[in-house]
Design a protein around this motif. Structure first.
Motif, PDB file in Angstrom:
ATOM      1  N   ALA A 228       0.830  -1.212   0.000  1.00  0.00           N
ATOM      2  CA  ALA A 228       0.000   0.000   0.000  1.00  0.00           C
ATOM      3  C   ALA A 228       0.860   1.255   0.000  1.00  0.00           C
ATOM      4  N   ASP A 229       2.163   1.088  -0.257  1.00  0.00           N
ATOM      5  CA  ASP A 229       3.075   2.233  -0.339  1.00  0.00           C
ATOM      6  C   ASP A 229       2.762   3.009  -1.620  1.00  0.00           C
ATOM      7  N   LYS A 230       2.280   4.221  -1.465  1.00  0.00           N
ATOM      8  CA  LYS A 230       1.838   4.991  -2.629  1.00  0.00           C
ATOM      9  C   LYS A 230       2.986   5.383  -3.557  1.00  0.00           C
ATOM     10  N   SER A 231       4.198   5.451  -3.039  1.00  0.00           N
ATOM     11  CA  SER A 231       5.338   5.839  -3.877  1.00  0.00           C
ATOM     12  C   SER A 231       5.818   4.688  -4.752  1.00  0.00           C
ATOM     13  N   THR A 232       5.786   3.454  -4.207  1.00  0.00           N
ATOM     14  CA  THR A 232       6.213   2.274  -4.962  1.00  0.00           C
ATOM     15  C   THR A 232       5.356   1.087  -4.543  1.00  0.00           C
ATOM     16  N   PRO A 233       4.152   0.974  -5.075  1.00  0.00           N
ATOM     17  CA  PRO A 233       3.263  -0.122  -4.661  1.00  0.00           C
ATOM     18  C   PRO A 233       3.850  -1.510  -4.921  1.00  0.00           C
ATOM     19  N   MET A 234       4.444  -1.713  -6.101  1.00  0.00           N
ATOM     20  CA  MET A 234       5.076  -2.994  -6.397  1.00  0.00           C
ATOM     21  C   MET A 234       6.562  -2.865  -6.082  1.00  0.00           C
ATOM     22  N   GLN A 235       7.008  -3.598  -5.097  1.00  0.00           N
ATOM     23  CA  GLN A 235       8.399  -3.434  -4.671  1.00  0.00           C
ATOM     24  C   GLN A 235       9.038  -4.762  -4.267  1.00  0.00           C
ATOM     25  N   PRO A 236      10.375  -4.823  -4.322  1.00  0.00           N
ATOM     26  CA  PRO A 236      11.263  -3.825  -4.947  1.00  0.00           C
ATOM     27  C   PRO A 236      10.992  -3.735  -6.452  1.00  0.00           C
ATOM     28  N   ALA A 237      11.050  -2.554  -6.974  1.00  0.00           N
ATOM     29  CA  ALA A 237      10.757  -2.365  -8.394  1.00  0.00           C
ATOM     30  C   ALA A 237      11.695  -3.185  -9.264  1.00  0.00           C
ATOM     31  N   ASP A 238      12.968  -3.276  -8.846  1.00  0.00           N
ATOM     32  CA  ASP A 238      13.931  -4.054  -9.634  1.00  0.00           C
ATOM     33  C   ASP A 238      13.547  -5.534  -9.687  1.00  0.00           C
ATOM     34  N   ALA A 239      12.984  -6.042  -8.588  1.00  0.00           N
ATOM     35  CA  ALA A 239      12.567  -7.445  -8.567  1.00  0.00           C
ATOM     36  C   ALA A 239      11.424  -7.673  -9.560  1.00  0.00           C
ATOM     37  N   ALA A 240      10.518  -6.705  -9.635  1.00  0.00           N
ATOM     38  CA  ALA A 240       9.418  -6.803 -10.588  1.00  0.00           C
ATOM     39  C   ALA A 240       9.934  -6.764 -12.022  1.00  0.00           C
ATOM     40  N   VAL A 241      10.888  -5.868 -12.264  1.00  0.00           N
ATOM     41  CA  VAL A 241      11.472  -5.754 -13.603  1.00  0.00           C
ATOM     42  C   VAL A 241      12.147  -7.065 -13.996  1.00  0.00           C
ATOM     43  N   GLU A 242      12.928  -7.635 -13.090  1.00  0.00           N
ATOM     44  CA  GLU A 242      13.640  -8.885 -13.383  1.00  0.00           C
ATOM     45  C   GLU A 242      12.665 -10.023 -13.690  1.00  0.00           C
ATOM     46  N   ALA A 243      11.559 -10.083 -12.947  1.00  0.00           N
ATOM     47  CA  ALA A 243      10.569 -11.132 -13.185  1.00  0.00           C
ATOM     48  C   ALA A 243       9.922 -10.966 -14.554  1.00  0.00           C
ATOM     49  N   MET A 244       9.643  -9.721 -14.929  1.00  0.00           N
ATOM     50  CA  MET A 244       9.058  -9.467 -16.243  1.00  0.00           C
ATOM     51  C   MET A 244      10.057  -9.764 -17.358  1.00  0.00           C
ATOM     52  N   VAL A 245      11.314  -9.412 -17.137  1.00  0.00           N
ATOM     53  CA  VAL A 245      12.362  -9.671 -18.135  1.00  0.00           C
ATOM     54  C   VAL A 245      12.498 -11.173 -18.380  1.00  0.00           C
ATOM     55  N   PHE A 246      12.497 -11.961 -17.303  1.00  0.00           N
ATOM     56  CA  PHE A 246      12.669 -13.405 -17.467  1.00  0.00           C
ATOM     57  C   PHE A 246      11.542 -13.980 -18.325  1.00  0.00           C
ATOM     58  N   GLN A 247      10.312 -13.585 -18.028  1.00  0.00           N
ATOM     59  CA  GLN A 247       9.182 -14.095 -18.801  1.00  0.00           C
ATOM     60  C   GLN A 247       9.242 -13.611 -20.251  1.00  0.00           C
ATOM     61  N   ARG A 248       9.538 -12.323 -20.430  1.00  0.00           N
ATOM     62  CA  ARG A 248       9.618 -11.783 -21.790  1.00  0.00           C
ATOM     63  C   ARG A 248      10.683 -12.507 -22.603  1.00  0.00           C
ATOM     64  N   ASP A 249      11.811 -12.791 -21.970  1.00  0.00           N
ATOM     65  CA  ASP A 249      12.912 -13.431 -22.689  1.00  0.00           C
ATOM     66  C   ASP A 249      12.583 -14.856 -23.124  1.00  0.00           C
TER      67      ASP A 249
END
Length: 434
Positions: A228-249
């Motif tokens: 519920a953190d309004k500044s970064t709801p999905m966190q850590p942001a880098d972890a989210a990016v890495e998860a998306m990168v793995f699936q995209r790749d």
């Protein structure tokens, strides 16, 4: 007691379910019917005066074992149990209207998300505290994860009936043997196995789903979480990016998965698996019966949710709750105990392959004699509700839509994961602020 949900709050919840329901067909409801005479339809306006229990159930969940025990229950208690079945979004809308009108069912199934806690907190669903005190030890045999999503502020608003999870690895055992690879347990092993299966002559090593909910286990496994953190709801942001990168790749770099096609239907990967055009899919126990239906001889083998930084997955399933205005609350509590009995759960699994909620269910012969169901039973302890921080928020539908857009932009359209995660956090942050 909290005041009942406002009309706006209820309607918002109904829209939210339409955006977040995962494994439901999205159309239609069946006629009402009594268990003793399933072809009888009836009107349910007015008082039932203890002679009838009106039961809302998810379409397709009127399994034969439930019908048998309900028929026995009717005879023992001299009461008629009348069932109305609905697809999940339709059930949500029906309850919304019922809560507003003040005429509700006596007992209803719920899908394990925000229903029980939000509706309970607002006074539309009973807390079971008094019943639990009377039946000491009753909840001790239920998997904690299934109870947790139905509890808030020390109160229990529903009892889990089915307990399933996403993130399971479904594979063709013959393809694994031919490619000489074991069932993968980590992201790295999964990638390697998909490459080797594809190299053995299979069209696709795996097949990702177009439904964004199937991508959430990857986020959890990389240590990500929704807050519920309004500044970064999905966190850590880098972890989210890495998860998306793995699936995209998997789709665009390694080319072991076909590009998912935008659709409201989530069965595409399963059909690629059963037609033997891919080696792996990531799904849940709801697809076990479907796989067997599409090919009764399919060599299905199921692996536990993958591990990366963590080993977690998303919880699904359903439970039973009693509206505050139920005319037969005491009898409904007794019915809940009957429907969630350990022997009944074993019968449900034997006859329809459904995973259930009791700890002792995992020790039943029907589970222990089936290696795939043993994996499902173990995976119950890895299941969590990742979006729980959003449940009290009235913008759940829009938050769910933001996740859908992010997933589809990255996985279906090959857009930049870091940019899409940033857009998601900014969008959801604003919604949490309203």
């Amino acid at each position: 007691m909290h005041t009942p949900l406002s009309r706006r709050s209820l309607l918002t919840g109904a829209v939210a379910l339409g955006s977040t329901a995962v494994v439901s067909n999205l159309t239609g409801c069946s006629p009402s019917s009594g268990v003793g005479s399933f072809n009888d339809s009836s009107s349910h306006s007015g008082e039932r005066t203890g002679k009838e229990i009106l039961f809302y159930l998810s379409a397709g969940h009127d399994f034969a074992p439930y019908k048998r025990v309900i028929s026995k229950f009717e005879q023992e208690h001299k009461v008629k149990v009348t069932i109305q079945t609905f697809q999940w979004p339709d059930l949500q809308q029906k309850l919304t209207a019922d809560f507003l009108s003040g005429t509700t069912p006596d007992i209803t199934e719920e899908p394990g998300g925000f229903w029980a806690t939000r509706f309970g907190n607002d006074g539309n669903i009973m807390a079971f505290d008094d019943y639990i005190k009377k039946d000491k030890g009753f909840l001790d045999d239920f998997v904690p994860a299934g109870l947790d999503v139905r509890q808030a502020s020390g109160k229990t608003y529903a009892v889990p009936m089915h307990l399933t999870m996403g993130g399971l690895v479904f594979a063709n055992s013959e393809m694994l043997a031919k490619a000489k690879v074991p069932m993968p347990t980590t992201w790295e092993e999964f990638l390697e196995a998909t490459k080797r299966i594809q190299a053995s002559g299979v069209e696709h090593g795996c097949a990702l789903n177009n439904d964004s909910s199937y991508g959430t286990p990857w986020l959890l496994q990389n240590g990500g979480k929704y807050t519920a953190d309004k500044s970064t709801p999905m966190q850590p942001a880098d972890a989210a990016v890495e998860a998306m990168v793995f699936q995209r790749d998997l789709v665009y770099k390694h080319k072991v998965s076909p590009t998912p096609v935008a659709s409201s239907e989530y069965s595409g990967p399963r059909k690629l698996l059963t037609s033997k055009r891919c080696g792996f899919i990531i799904t849940g126990p709801w697809d076990i019966s479907a796989v067997r239906t599409e090919d009764k001889n399919f060599p299905l083998i199921i692996g536990a949710p993958l591990k990366h930084k963590e080993q977690k997955t998303t919880i699904t399933g359903s439970g039973l709750m009693i509206p505050t205005k139920s005319q037969n609350a005491d009898l409904c509590w007794e019915l809940i105990k009957v429907l969630t009995d350990a022997d009944v759960q074993a019968q449900v699994t034997k006859e329809v392959g459904m995973a259930c909620s009791r700890k002792s269910w995992a020790k039943s012969d029907v589970v222990q004699n089936d290696p795939n169901m043993r994996v499902v039973a173990t995976a119950r302890d890895l299941a969590v509700a990742p979006d729980r921080a959003y449940w009290p928020n009235q913008n759940m539908a829009k938050i769910a839509d933001a996740g859908k857009v992010m997933y589809e932009n990255v996985i279906l359209s090959n857009k930049d994961p870091r940019s899409e995660v940033a857009i998601y956090n900014k969008t959801v942050g604003k919604l949490l602020s309203r």
